[in-house]
Design an enzyme around this catalytic site. Structure first.
Site, PDB file in Angstrom:
ATOM      1  N   CYS A 322     -67.474 -32.350 -50.477  1.00 33.20           N
ATOM      2  CA  CYS A 322     -66.510 -33.243 -49.846  1.00 33.20           C
ATOM      3  C   CYS A 322     -65.800 -34.107 -50.883  1.00 33.20           C
ATOM      4  CB  CYS A 322     -67.259 -34.135 -48.855  1.00 33.20           C
ATOM      5  SG  CYS A 322     -66.169 -35.144 -47.888  1.00 33.20           S
ATOM      6  N   ARG A 396     -56.171 -29.515 -37.017  1.00 35.79           N
ATOM      7  CA  ARG A 396     -56.841 -30.796 -37.133  1.00 35.79           C
ATOM      8  C   ARG A 396     -56.330 -31.580 -38.327  1.00 35.79           C
ATOM      9  NH1 ARG A 396     -61.569 -27.661 -36.939  1.00 35.79           N
ATOM     10  NH2 ARG A 396     -62.396 -28.578 -38.841  1.00 35.79           N
TER      11      ARG A 396
HETATM   12  N1  LIG Z   1     -67.965 -36.299 -43.029  1.00 34.49           N
HETATM   13  C1  LIG Z   1     -67.027 -36.267 -43.925  1.00 34.49           C
HETATM   14  O1  LIG Z   1     -67.052 -37.041 -44.860  1.00 34.49           O
HETATM   15  C2  LIG Z   1     -65.882 -35.301 -43.849  1.00 34.49           C
HETATM   16  C3  LIG Z   1     -64.774 -35.490 -44.658  1.00 34.49           C
HETATM   17  C4  LIG Z   1     -63.718 -34.595 -44.566  1.00 34.49           C
HETATM   18  C5  LIG Z   1     -63.794 -33.541 -43.690  1.00 34.49           C
HETATM   19  N2  LIG Z   1     -64.884 -33.375 -42.907  1.00 34.49           N
HETATM   20  C6  LIG Z   1     -64.966 -32.253 -41.973  1.00 34.49           C
HETATM   21  O2  LIG Z   1     -63.725 -31.573 -41.950  1.00 34.49           O
HETATM   22  C7  LIG Z   1     -63.355 -31.224 -40.623  1.00 34.49           C
HETATM   23  C8  LIG Z   1     -62.080 -31.910 -40.217  1.00 34.49           C
HETATM   24  O3  LIG Z   1     -62.240 -33.315 -40.244  1.00 34.49           O
HETATM   25  P1  LIG Z   1     -61.040 -34.278 -39.863  1.00 34.49           P
HETATM   26  O4  LIG Z   1     -61.529 -35.673 -39.866  1.00 34.49           O
HETATM   27  O5  LIG Z   1     -59.847 -33.997 -40.697  1.00 34.49           O
HETATM   28  O6  LIG Z   1     -60.695 -33.760 -38.375  1.00 34.49           O
HETATM   29  P2  LIG Z   1     -60.036 -34.505 -37.152  1.00 34.49           P
HETATM   30  O7  LIG Z   1     -59.696 -33.424 -36.201  1.00 34.49           O
HETATM   31  O8  LIG Z   1     -60.864 -35.593 -36.612  1.00 34.49           O
HETATM   32  O9  LIG Z   1     -58.749 -35.200 -37.766  1.00 34.49           O
HETATM   33  C9  LIG Z   1     -57.601 -34.531 -38.308  1.00 34.49           C
HETATM   34  C10 LIG Z   1     -56.374 -35.388 -38.011  1.00 34.49           C
HETATM   35  O10 LIG Z   1     -56.007 -35.160 -36.653  1.00 34.49           O
HETATM   36  C11 LIG Z   1     -55.882 -36.402 -35.964  1.00 34.49           C
HETATM   37  N3  LIG Z   1     -56.212 -36.201 -34.541  1.00 34.49           N
HETATM   38  C12 LIG Z   1     -57.426 -35.910 -34.001  1.00 34.49           C
HETATM   39  N4  LIG Z   1     -57.318 -35.794 -32.651  1.00 34.49           N
HETATM   40  C13 LIG Z   1     -56.026 -35.994 -32.351  1.00 34.49           C
HETATM   41  C14 LIG Z   1     -55.291 -35.995 -31.131  1.00 34.49           C
HETATM   42  N5  LIG Z   1     -55.888 -35.763 -29.940  1.00 34.49           N
HETATM   43  N6  LIG Z   1     -53.951 -36.244 -31.184  1.00 34.49           N
HETATM   44  C15 LIG Z   1     -53.330 -36.484 -32.375  1.00 34.49           C
HETATM   45  N7  LIG Z   1     -53.985 -36.499 -33.561  1.00 34.49           N
HETATM   46  C16 LIG Z   1     -55.313 -36.260 -33.542  1.00 34.49           C
HETATM   47  C17 LIG Z   1     -56.830 -37.343 -36.705  1.00 34.49           C
HETATM   48  O11 LIG Z   1     -56.534 -38.712 -36.514  1.00 34.49           O
HETATM   49  C18 LIG Z   1     -56.613 -36.893 -38.152  1.00 34.49           C
HETATM   50  O12 LIG Z   1     -55.487 -37.510 -38.695  1.00 34.49           O
HETATM   51  C19 LIG Z   1     -64.542 -31.619 -39.767  1.00 34.49           C
HETATM   52  O13 LIG Z   1     -65.390 -30.509 -39.677  1.00 34.49           O
HETATM   53  C20 LIG Z   1     -65.193 -32.726 -40.551  1.00 34.49           C
HETATM   54  O14 LIG Z   1     -66.573 -32.869 -40.261  1.00 34.49           O
HETATM   55  C21 LIG Z   1     -65.930 -34.247 -42.976  1.00 34.49           C
END
Ligand SMILES: NC(=O)c1ccc[n+]([C@@H]2O[C@H](COP(=O)([O-])OP(=O)(O)OC[C@H]3O[C@@H](n4cnc5c(N)ncnc54)[C@H](O)[C@@H]3O)[C@@H](O)[C@H]2O)c1
Length: 481
Positions: A322, A396
């Site tokens: 990460c 996402r």
């Molecule tokens: N734990 C960690 O430190 C970490 C860090 C980076 C990525 N990840 C992993 O990567 C993957 C993706 O993570 P993520 O945080 O980018 O995903 P996420 O889907 O939560 O977010 C991606 C983006 O989409 C937006 N979003 C989410 N739902 C929405 C909605 N209904 N309408 C409009 N916008 C919306 C969020 O605000 C964000 O900007 C996951 O599997 C996560 O666990 C984990």
């Protein structure tokens, strides 16, 4: 008593303004009045999902698919199936995991029909390469197989052919046994039929393929308890979903496939999108446990608890693949994150924390082994890596064509760790030894000792960390078990 006051109570240590991770802190030993075997590690994933060991496999596409989920449940933990695939594929992984009564991940290679076997590496330690439409065992049907001895006899030109040109077909029901027969029965079928492998089938679909060698290998693993079994009598399996509108349809299919808990999978779980999704899931499926996250602060945790989560997932930027802390300058050291979130969650419900690359590279993790510099390795990648985003999580990551794509993870590889059916029992025994040193005979007792300030900690200086590892030797061999 105060004469012996030694070390720091946890709330004092974690209030110093440092973001600590596990290596930074050390517990002081306490008093032993029970044996290691008396330590119970049972806990809950969430409100309705009891576990006999505190082990959860992460929803990543290089960690948790059907074999990992079945093995984790068989060990008394649970697997959370990733959602970097279409809805039907995720539901089918859950169904397959529940059907793997014997969670045996074969050592044999699995290839797709057009594959050309160019070296013996394709067989791994097995005598077989199996052939399915997708090149994985998450498949409706086994098509055929090639044996190592058959391939060795082929000349150079023949080896350039695609597998389907020379594989032996498996259409005969001779190989098939029902998915739920006993291990002893499988063994006797293998003996009787002299086939070398059997195909486990459920409703006409291949659930697993198991060779004689696989059975021998599994027999040498430590024995586990009854495992994490749900009310349907099958393994409990969790699944990740997102917080988009389309995830509501995904959830419906997962529920139909028998999912036992869902994890709302986000790097920053304290969002309006997640709060709304928690309410939606709780309203639509009141009996289904929802785990929210990820969170690393008390404030985030409190918000999700108030929205109705049954469990919390902890960690931001601490995974080995990460880059969130590097790219976004947001996150927290994992020891501090777990302590702070637990201090809120302890008042109401359990919380777990994200693993690291511990389970990646195991036999049960998805993907084929490769060889690099003489080492047997398996791919491991962050779900925020460009590669994973391109495969499925594009949406996402705001990955639509008009938006810029920024990676929060990398693609790498980890060494072969063997089967989790061996790795986890040994690791849990080491954990029990640690608990015994603390004088904690259960997870609850460890929490109680910590919260009542009886259990003491200290931060380790850099030199203390060096001292705490192997040091001062010209060479050594490190074998854990
Ligand atoms: N734990 C960690 O430190 C970490 C860090 C980076 C990525 N990840 C992993 O990567 C993957 C993706 O993570 P993520 O945080 O980018 O995903 P996420 O889907 O939560 O977010 C991606 C983006 O989409 C937006 N979003 C989410 N739902 C929405 C909605 N209904 N309408 C409009 N916008 C919306 C969020 O605000 C964000 O900007 C996951 O599997 C996560 O666990 C984990």
């Amino acid at each position: 008593m105060s004469r012996f006051e030694d070390g720091f109570p946890a709330d004092k240590l974690f209030a110093q303004g440092y973001s600590y991770t596990y290596d930074d802190v050390i517990f002081l030993p306490h008093y032993i009045d029970f044996s290691t075997d008396a330590v119970s590690l049972s806990t809950r994933l969430s409100r309705r999902v009891p576990l006999s060991i505190p082990c959860v496999s992460s929803p990543m596409d290089t960690v948790s698919e059907s074999h990992m989920a079945a093995a984790m449940a068989a060990l008394g933990g649970i697997g959370i199936v990733h959602y970097n695939c279409d809805i039907a594929a995720q539901a089918s992984i859950i169904r397959q995991a529940k059907s793997l009564k014997h969670p045996i991940a074969s050592d044999a290679g699995v290839k797709f029909p057009e594959y050309e076997i160019s070296s013996l590496d394709a067989f791994g330690p097995s005598s077989f390469v199996f052939v399915t439409q997708t090149g994985t065992m998450t498949t409706p049907k086994l098509l055929g197989y090639v044996t190592k001895s058959q391939w060795k006899k082929m000349n150079y030109e023949q080896r350039e052919m695609k597998i389907y040109d020379y594989m032996k077909s498996c259409d005969s029901s001779d190989y098939c046994v029902p998915w739920d027969i006993d291990l002893e029965k499988i063994e006797s079928v293998l003996e009787d039929k002299q086939k070398g492998f059997v195909v486990l089938e459920r409703n006409g679909e291949t659930v697993n393929v198991v060779t004689k060698d696989d059975i021998e290998r599994v027999k040498g693993y430590p024995k586990s308890g009854p495992g994490t079994v749900g009310p349907d009598g099958e393994w409990m399996v969790g699944a990740a979903i997102g917080t988009r509108e389309s995830d509501k349809e995904r959830l419906e299919h997962l529920v139909n496939a028998g999912v036992n808990a869902v994890v709302l999978d986000s790097s920053q779980g304290n969002s309006i999108y997640q709060l709304e999704m928690i309410k939606y899931v709780k309203n639509t499926y009141p009996e289904l446990d929802v785990i929210g996250g990820n969170v690393v602060t008390m404030y985030q945790a409190q918000n999700l608890i108030q929205a109705g989560v049954d469990g919390l997932r902890v960690g931001m930027g601490s995974g080995s693949i990460c880059t969130t802390q590097e790219v976004c300058a947001v996150g927290r050291g994992q020891a501090t994150a777990v302590y702070k979130v637990c201090s809120i969650a302890a008042q109401s419900r359990d919380s777990g924390h994200s693993g690291w690359c511990f389970l990646a590279g195991s036999t049960e993790a998805p993907g084929a082994y490769e060889y690099k510099n003489g080492k047997r390795i398996k791919k491991y990648r962050g779900m925020g890596s460009l590669e994973a985003m391109t495969k499925g999580s594009d949406q996402r990551y705001l990955g639509d064509k008009t938006k810029l794509k920024i990676a929060q993870g990398v693609v790498g590889a980890v060494a072969d760790k063997g089967s989790v059916l061996k790795l986890i029992p040994y690791t849990m025994h080491a954990v029990k030894q640690g608990f015994q040193d603390l004088g904690a005979s259960s997870l609850q007792s460890a929490h109680d000792l910590l919260r009542s300030n009886i259990l003491r900690l200290e931060a380790r200086t850099g030199a203390a960390q060096v001292e705490g590892g192997v040091h001062g030797l010209v060479s050594y061999e490190k074998k854990s078990f």
